[in-house]
Design a protein around this motif. Structure first.
Motif: not given
Length: 524
Positions: A88-91, A391, A66, A384-386, A228, A388
């Motif tokens: 990003t594809q969350y998770g 965040e 990350d 939340c998306e890192r 999310t 973003s």
């Protein structure tokens, strides 16, 4: 991959450097090159963090991935609102989404995609439509007519256009889609006499399409609330990043809300949107409404009236209910209990976890439970998306709670994370992180910003901290901790006269010692 061009950057064959259109050279570290080589060789493929950690040759935490991804994004100019290089594809992980070609197509908002060649008047209509939408966005190069059905580039929306000539008339169907999900947002149809009359009004079509894009970004009327899903004010902020002309943040939001109010005055969501617009512009456009007791109380009174007129009618919508809770808490007019009821009910009855956690944290912080507030902010950060805007927002609120608790180590950790994200407005609010002790490491890092601060910026910062943050804390020592560092540094920089008599009345009494030399120390 020799001499590959992605978006507006030209990479050398080993990904040692990239060159921007202005000739600026970007150099990459060994770890950054490892990820570039791995991901750019397989565009569109989803890489797990474990795979990318292997590419880094590391056995450490996947947080190393990350961290490296965020450094790359900062160097590549990959903004959170529209990922042009790494998505990003969350998770799950990350994927390379950059297309080869020139920057305008890869940084577009809308691709107009004719599905087949139509009559010449249709081509003229699309040309006028392209220019009309760009006029509304205040910039060129953000809308283009695609030659491959909208598949090229990294645009946010697609407009599929189908035209047929039947007899003397041409019939045109225009279908606006979300380019990421293929969701249909607005189907339009028009027709005209092919040879004897002008094509339809491109300006009216542009208005309809721009409104549909805004509605989708802010209201998301057809999308279910997910764990999310971001809160309403983040949606408004992101819509302004996509649709507002440069330098005119949130103006599109104000115009759209006004149009909807004129057209559907009884829509219960509109008072909430208007109230959130008022709260947002008070912070993002300080010159429009200078922050002092009179202007703040006038805006808060207006926000209170709007929310109290609407909150019972929007209670079934968790995003709007959470927005009402935030607005009521931020007015400082005795509605904390109602705000907590709305936020708790929204969390208990819906999947709006990401939107709920920071709101519940704000409530905990305001009543003095800072440890619980920090815990809830951390729960929100997991969703939340890192990198973003969302965040960044949660991190700033978490920092306020940590400063109030006098947890300087925690504050430094949050600031380091914000530096990794590198939001463009970080220098504007970084001074709020200042500790009173100039021996602190963060103080040394921020000292150059203090030297560059103007008196106007200093006054706005102190008023913002006083009226928008410190007043939320019920315990005076928490409010004092929040203001002590910036107030100490601004007085040291400009003298006690930088604080007006009016503002001194609202600053916590615990900080009165800083005023002692007000008449004996001249501003520099």
């Amino acid at each position: 991959m020799k001499g590959l061009r992605f978006n507006n950057l030209e990479f050398d064959e080993a990904f040692l450097t990239a060159r921007a259109p202005d000739g600026t050279s970007i150099r990459f570290t060994r770890q950054e090159r490892a990820l570039l080589v791995r991901m750019a060789a397989h565009p569109g493929r989803l890489f797990s963090r474990d795979e990318l950690l292997t590419a880094l040759g590391s056995r450490g935490s996947d947080r190393n991935v990350d961290f490296t991804i965020n450094r790359l994004r900062a160097k590549l100019g990959d903004t959170a609102a529209r990922r042009r290089f790494i998505s990003t594809q969350y998770g799950e992980g990350y994927l390379w989404v950059a297309a080869t070609g020139d920057a305008p197509r890869c940084d577009a908002i809308l691709a107009i995609a004719p599905l087949a060649d139509g009559p010449e008047p249709v081509a003229r209509l699309l040309d006028r439509l392209q220019r009309a939408i760009e006029d509304r966005l205040g910039r060129t190069g953000r809308v283009y007519v695609s030659s491959d059905g909208g598949r090229e580039g990294a645009h946010r929306f697609e407009l599929e256009v189908t035209a047929h000539r039947i007899g003397e008339r041409t019939h045109v169907a225009l279908v606006l889609r979300d380019a990421r999900t293929a969701e249909v947002l607005s189907p339009l149809r028009t027709s005209f006499e092919t040879d004897n009359s002008p094509a339809p009004d491109a300006a009216a079509l542009a208005d309809t399409l721009t409104e549909a894009m805004w509605r989708h970004l802010v209201l998301r009327p057809h999308a279910p609330v997910r764990p999310t899903s971001p809160p309403l004010h983040i949606r408004l902020h992101e819509a302004s990043e996509v649709l507002d002309p440069p330098g005119h943040i949130w103006e599109r939001n104000a115009a759209m809300i006004a149009e909807l109010e004129a057209r559907t005055p009884h829509d219960p969501s509109l008072p909430v949107l208007r109230a959130m617009q008022l709260l947002g512009t008070m912070i993002v456009r300080p010159s429009a409404r200078p922050l002092n007791r009179r202007t703040v109380e006038a805006v808060e009174c207006e926000i209170e009236s709007l929310v109290l007129s609407a909150y019972e009618r929007v209670g079934q919508d968790p995003v709007l209910a959470l927005a009402c809770a935030k607005l009521l808490l931020n007015t400082n007019r005795g509605h904390q209990e109602l705000a907590e009821q709305l936020a708790t009910a929204a969390f208990a009855s819906s999947a709006a976890f990401a939107a709920s956690f920071p709101m519940l944290a704000e409530i905990s912080a305001s009543r003095g439970d800072l440890a619980e507030a920090v815990r809830l902010y951390d729960e929100g950060l997991l969703l939340c998306e890192r990198g973003s805007t969302f965040e960044t927002y949660i991190l700033v609120l978490k920092a306020a709670a940590l400063i109030a608790a006098d947890d300087r180590a925690g504050v430094e950790a949050v600031y380091r994370r914000l530096q990794e994200i590198a939001p463009p407005d970080l220098p504007r609010y970084a001074l709020a992180f200042l500790p009173a002790d100039d021996g602190d490491g963060l103080a040394r890092n921020l000292a150059p910003l203090v030297d560059r601060a103007t008196p106007g910026e200093a006054r706005h910062l102190l008023a913002l901290l006083c009226f928008r943050f410190a007043r939320r804390f019920v315990r005076p020592e928490h409010a004092a901790n929040l203001m002590r560092g910036p107030l100490t540094w601004m007085i040291r920089r400009f003298g006690p006269g930088i604080v007006s008599d009016e503002l001194w009345c609202d600053i916590p009494e615990e900080l009165g010692y800083l005023r002692a030399g007000r008449r004996s120390v001249a501003p520099s």
